[in-house]
Design a protein around this motif. Sequence first.
Motif, PDB file in Angstrom:
ATOM      1  N   ALA A  40      81.425  19.251  14.208  1.00 22.64           N
ATOM      2  CA  ALA A  40      81.508  19.696  12.809  1.00 22.64           C
ATOM      3  C   ALA A  40      82.467  20.864  12.619  1.00 22.64           C
ATOM      4  O   ALA A  40      82.665  21.314  11.483  1.00 22.64           O
ATOM      5  CB  ALA A  40      80.111  20.081  12.312  1.00 22.64           C
ATOM      6  N   GLY A  41      83.035  21.379  13.713  1.00 21.36           N
ATOM      7  CA  GLY A  41      83.974  22.488  13.598  1.00 21.36           C
ATOM      8  C   GLY A  41      83.306  23.809  13.281  1.00 21.36           C
ATOM      9  O   GLY A  41      83.874  24.637  12.562  1.00 21.36           O
ATOM     10  N   LYS A  42      82.113  24.033  13.825  1.00 21.73           N
ATOM     11  CA  LYS A  42      81.359  25.267  13.572  1.00 21.73           C
ATOM     12  C   LYS A  42      81.401  26.189  14.792  1.00 21.73           C
ATOM     13  O   LYS A  42      81.541  25.739  15.922  1.00 21.73           O
ATOM     14  CB  LYS A  42      79.895  24.954  13.236  1.00 21.73           C
ATOM     15  CG  LYS A  42      79.693  23.896  12.156  1.00 21.73           C
ATOM     16  CD  LYS A  42      80.311  24.304  10.822  1.00 21.73           C
ATOM     17  CE  LYS A  42      80.041  23.241   9.763  1.00 21.73           C
ATOM     18  NZ  LYS A  42      80.704  23.582   8.483  1.00 21.73           N
ATOM     19  N   ARG A  43      81.261  27.480  14.555  1.00 22.75           N
ATOM     20  CA  ARG A  43      81.054  28.447  15.638  1.00 22.75           C
ATOM     21  C   ARG A  43      79.612  28.357  16.108  1.00 22.75           C
ATOM     22  O   ARG A  43      78.727  27.935  15.353  1.00 22.75           O
ATOM     23  CB  ARG A  43      81.328  29.873  15.163  1.00 22.75           C
ATOM     24  CG  ARG A  43      82.732  30.134  14.708  1.00 22.75           C
ATOM     25  CD  ARG A  43      82.833  31.479  13.984  1.00 22.75           C
ATOM     26  NE  ARG A  43      82.600  32.612  14.868  1.00 22.75           N
ATOM     27  CZ  ARG A  43      81.701  33.559  14.647  1.00 22.75           C
ATOM     28  NH1 ARG A  43      80.898  33.500  13.596  1.00 22.75           N
ATOM     29  NH2 ARG A  43      81.567  34.578  15.485  1.00 22.75           N
ATOM     30  N   PHE A  44      79.368  28.814  17.342  1.00 21.54           N
ATOM     31  CA  PHE A  44      78.014  28.758  17.884  1.00 21.54           C
ATOM     32  C   PHE A  44      77.733  30.064  18.605  1.00 21.54           C
ATOM     33  O   PHE A  44      78.506  30.489  19.470  1.00 21.54           O
ATOM     34  CB  PHE A  44      77.873  27.581  18.862  1.00 21.54           C
ATOM     35  CG  PHE A  44      76.469  27.087  19.011  1.00 21.54           C
ATOM     36  CD1 PHE A  44      75.987  26.069  18.205  1.00 21.54           C
ATOM     37  CD2 PHE A  44      75.608  27.640  19.947  1.00 21.54           C
ATOM     38  CE1 PHE A  44      74.686  25.603  18.329  1.00 21.54           C
ATOM     39  CE2 PHE A  44      74.313  27.192  20.087  1.00 21.54           C
ATOM     40  CZ  PHE A  44      73.843  26.172  19.268  1.00 21.54           C
ATOM     41  N   VAL A  45      76.618  30.702  18.250  1.00 19.44           N
ATOM     42  CA  VAL A  45      76.218  31.974  18.837  1.00 19.44           C
ATOM     43  C   VAL A  45      74.818  31.820  19.420  1.00 19.44           C
ATOM     44  O   VAL A  45      73.889  31.399  18.717  1.00 19.44           O
ATOM     45  CB  VAL A  45      76.231  33.115  17.795  1.00 19.44           C
ATOM     46  CG1 VAL A  45      75.740  34.423  18.423  1.00 19.44           C
ATOM     47  CG2 VAL A  45      77.630  33.299  17.214  1.00 19.44           C
ATOM     48  N   VAL A  46      74.662  32.153  20.699  1.00 20.16           N
ATOM     49  CA  VAL A  46      73.356  32.088  21.365  1.00 20.16           C
ATOM     50  C   VAL A  46      72.847  33.504  21.584  1.00 20.16           C
ATOM     51  O   VAL A  46      73.527  34.338  22.188  1.00 20.16           O
ATOM     52  CB  VAL A  46      73.450  31.351  22.713  1.00 20.16           C
ATOM     53  CG1 VAL A  46      72.095  31.367  23.421  1.00 20.16           C
ATOM     54  CG2 VAL A  46      73.921  29.921  22.496  1.00 20.16           C
TER      55      VAL A  46
END
Length: 427
Positions: A179-185
């Motif tokens: 989806a072209g999203k950033r991801f933060v864990v």
Amino acid sequence: MSRADLSRRGLLTAGGAALATGALTTGAVLAGSGPAAADAPPGRGRRVRTGFDRLADDGYAPLAGQRVGVVTNPTGITAEARHLVDVMHADERVDLVAVFGPEHGFRGTAQAGGSEGRHEDPATGLPVYDTYLKSGQPLADIFTASGVDTVVFDIQDVGARFYTYIWTLYDCMAAAALAGKRFVVLDRPNPVTGRAALGPVLDRAFATFVGREPIAQAHGMTVAELARLFNAEFLPKPVPLETVTMTGWRRADFFDATGLPWVPPSPNMPTPDTALVYSGTCLFEGTNLSEGRGTTRPFELLGAEGIDGRWAEAANAAGLPGVRFREAYFAPTFSKFQGRTVGGVQLMVHDRETFDPVRTAVALLVTARRVWPGFAWRPDHWIDKLTGSTRVRTLIDAGADTDEVVGAWSSDLAAFRELRGEYLLYH
């Protein structure tokens, strides 16, 4: 499984420097980088600071200018037991627009194999999207429809390959990439320590939602470390990933050393003691014995109709380190043998430093089959999905002892341990 199956793809650089400029760096480690971020050992008056604590301390800087969605459940709390969704929703520095619920749901009301569905959260008015059993493009479409720019993950794991939250992490990372999203864990402790990986490594031919990729049964990693591993080694397309590390946590720490409040991550994970045995005794889900669901000690109580004290005697005679077995009788209130009295054992861990949950579970399977003629695997061979291959089941059926079964996965485990070392963030 060969070392080639675990080889590094080189798509990302491991470690990464702390993100000082605010620019996106794939694989970046925020608020601490590399095998450090531990501070002094926790003690009286000290506690671990989770990834969310540190994100909030930083004024949510990594989320500035982003429409944010959070994948979480009841374990996503502060040290003061406030849920991070409630905290972020009330903070004008965060544009929180959506929540994504895993198995058991965002507020945790569903039993195993269930979720809460799509709804509006009554406390915040935020839309809650159901991620359970969704992956690939359908999950990517949910992220797109939600309007988020960045997906944040914060869920307490328990350290076992078949605990589904780590595969929710995996599926959400893969979908965010699509989806072209950033991801933060946002990282949290592994409650049973991160000292070592234990048990068989999954064969991809047996991949399911209780194990998508070749990691060990007890992986000995935190969710941020797993995210780094997934992104570099396993995801079809890596996601722009950032991790916010903890301070105050060391790999040898059990949960009671953290100073953090425990929230059951799922209805049958009531205490850290449950988590301590779970990566082993969950294998009894693959048998006709009760794994203790429907009791106050799930995964610590095991049994079936027709079992008597001979099982506890045989298990104690095995001389397993760190654990004793009490002859036990119980009547589950739901699940297997609901309302019927069964006999079996209660695991009583007396030295958690030497206790090996996977070896213990194998010994219990071996002895149960030997002393109880009614022993059987679930007809669907669910045990193969839990252990990651047919090996454990077929060896036990062939009369192998505990040492033979455990020895059968030694080379695969050694390869995984070597790979795992590249992605660890804490000493």
